[in-house]
Design a protein around this motif. Sequence first.
Motif, PDB file in Angstrom:
ATOM      1  N   UNK A   1      12.344  10.805  17.946  1.00  0.00           N
ATOM      2  CA  UNK A   1      11.040  10.290  18.806  1.00  0.00           C
ATOM      3  C   UNK A   1      11.697   9.714  20.192  1.00  0.00           C
ATOM      4  N   UNK A   2      11.210  10.188  21.161  1.00  0.00           N
ATOM      5  CA  UNK A   2      11.542   9.210  22.556  1.00  0.00           C
ATOM      6  C   UNK A   2      11.056   7.979  22.312  1.00  0.00           C
ATOM      7  N   UNK A   3      11.751   7.178  22.656  1.00  0.00           N
ATOM      8  CA  UNK A   3      11.336   5.695  22.679  1.00  0.00           C
ATOM      9  C   UNK A   3      10.176   5.167  23.254  1.00  0.00           C
ATOM     10  N   UNK A   4       9.111   4.696  22.804  1.00  0.00           N
ATOM     11  CA  UNK A   4       8.024   4.387  23.592  1.00  0.00           C
ATOM     12  C   UNK A   4       8.369   3.309  24.686  1.00  0.00           C
ATOM     13  N   UNK A   5       7.366   3.072  25.655  1.00  0.00           N
ATOM     14  CA  UNK A   5       7.686   2.333  26.675  1.00  0.00           C
ATOM     15  C   UNK A   5       7.133   1.093  26.251  1.00  0.00           C
ATOM     16  N   UNK A   6       7.704  -0.271  26.531  1.00  0.00           N
ATOM     17  CA  UNK A   6       7.210  -1.426  25.882  1.00  0.00           C
ATOM     18  C   UNK A   6       7.437  -2.665  26.865  1.00  0.00           C
ATOM     19  N   UNK A   7       6.580  -3.591  27.157  1.00  0.00           N
ATOM     20  CA  UNK A   7       6.648  -4.567  27.981  1.00  0.00           C
ATOM     21  C   UNK A   7       7.963  -5.591  27.642  1.00  0.00           C
ATOM     22  N   UNK A   8       7.984  -5.853  26.301  1.00  0.00           N
ATOM     23  CA  UNK A   8       8.996  -6.583  25.631  1.00  0.00           C
ATOM     24  C   UNK A   8      10.380  -5.969  25.847  1.00  0.00           C
ATOM     25  N   UNK A   9      10.626  -4.795  25.840  1.00  0.00           N
ATOM     26  CA  UNK A   9      11.858  -4.129  26.202  1.00  0.00           C
ATOM     27  C   UNK A   9      12.047  -4.245  27.623  1.00  0.00           C
ATOM     28  N   UNK A  10      11.031  -4.110  28.567  1.00  0.00           N
ATOM     29  CA  UNK A  10      11.231  -4.117  29.867  1.00  0.00           C
ATOM     30  C   UNK A  10      11.688  -5.654  30.396  1.00  0.00           C
ATOM     31  N   UNK A  11      11.207  -6.770  29.842  1.00  0.00           N
ATOM     32  CA  UNK A  11      11.487  -7.935  29.794  1.00  0.00           C
ATOM     33  C   UNK A  11      13.031  -8.113  29.549  1.00  0.00           C
ATOM     34  N   UNK A  12      13.501  -7.711  28.444  1.00  0.00           N
ATOM     35  CA  UNK A  12      14.856  -7.874  27.994  1.00  0.00           C
ATOM     36  C   UNK A  12      15.657  -6.987  29.173  1.00  0.00           C
ATOM     37  N   UNK A  13      15.524  -5.979  29.338  1.00  0.00           N
ATOM     38  CA  UNK A  13      16.403  -5.126  30.310  1.00  0.00           C
ATOM     39  C   UNK A  13      16.391  -5.974  31.604  1.00  0.00           C
ATOM     40  N   UNK A  14      15.398  -6.498  32.139  1.00  0.00           N
ATOM     41  CA  UNK A  14      15.460  -7.314  33.401  1.00  0.00           C
ATOM     42  C   UNK A  14      16.107  -8.490  33.164  1.00  0.00           C
ATOM     43  N   UNK A  15      15.998  -9.374  32.112  1.00  0.00           N
ATOM     44  CA  UNK A  15      16.768 -10.467  31.633  1.00  0.00           C
ATOM     45  C   UNK A  15      18.321 -10.299  31.540  1.00  0.00           C
TER      46      UNK A  15
END
Length: 229
Positions: free
Chosen positions: A74-88
């Motif tokens: 499965x292509x990993x779904x987009x997720x707000x928490x993941x986005x926050x972690x990426x930019x942190x």
Amino acid sequence: MTSSIKPIESRSVTEQVTNELRRSIVAGDLAPGSTFSLRSIADQLHVSFIPVREALRNLEGEGLVITRPGRSAQVTPLDLEDLRAIYRLRGNLEPALARESCLVITDAELDRLHEQAVEYGKTHHSIHTVFEAHHAFHAEILAPAATSWDLRVLNSVWRAAERYIRIGFGKQNPGENTRIKGEHERLIEVFRGRDPDAVAAAVLSHLKENEQSARLALVDEPRAVALEF
């Protein structure tokens, strides 16, 4: 299953399969949350099952796919928490490297990067072409202060961030090339000042604006049109 994956004409090494699948995921050709069989990917790429399996292991390590029991992924779904972690992660690492890099990067290198930024504004370039080139821009402006491990970590989080941005952007805004050109020209000018505090602040501001734009796109806000990796 999308037909936009480019076939690999001859039997491919795992690295080639990894690169093509990564390109398809980051560009949104393989949609977030979509599932596919390893056999279908192997057939489209004209390769055997084994390099596809190895490539998916690589991409799972980058957080781009989730392998499933049996022969599917499965292509990993987009997720707000993941986005926050990426930019942190980006916010902790990139301003710190920029502080050091601005003191040692040469004027000649800044001139070359400025020429690269100017190129982004040319309207014949698609937004996807600009994103491909601009990954290298960020690597090169930080490279004078970065270790090989810094660049490994950054390459991973840049790919993860780019997926959110490119999928969120969808189709090209006619003024987006000019906006990206201006943003990167301003970064170059701040670097020319050789002030570590000003450079770190500019990079952090750049990242915060990008994260906010990506968040707006992810929650389907119509304002989210100014997106950038």
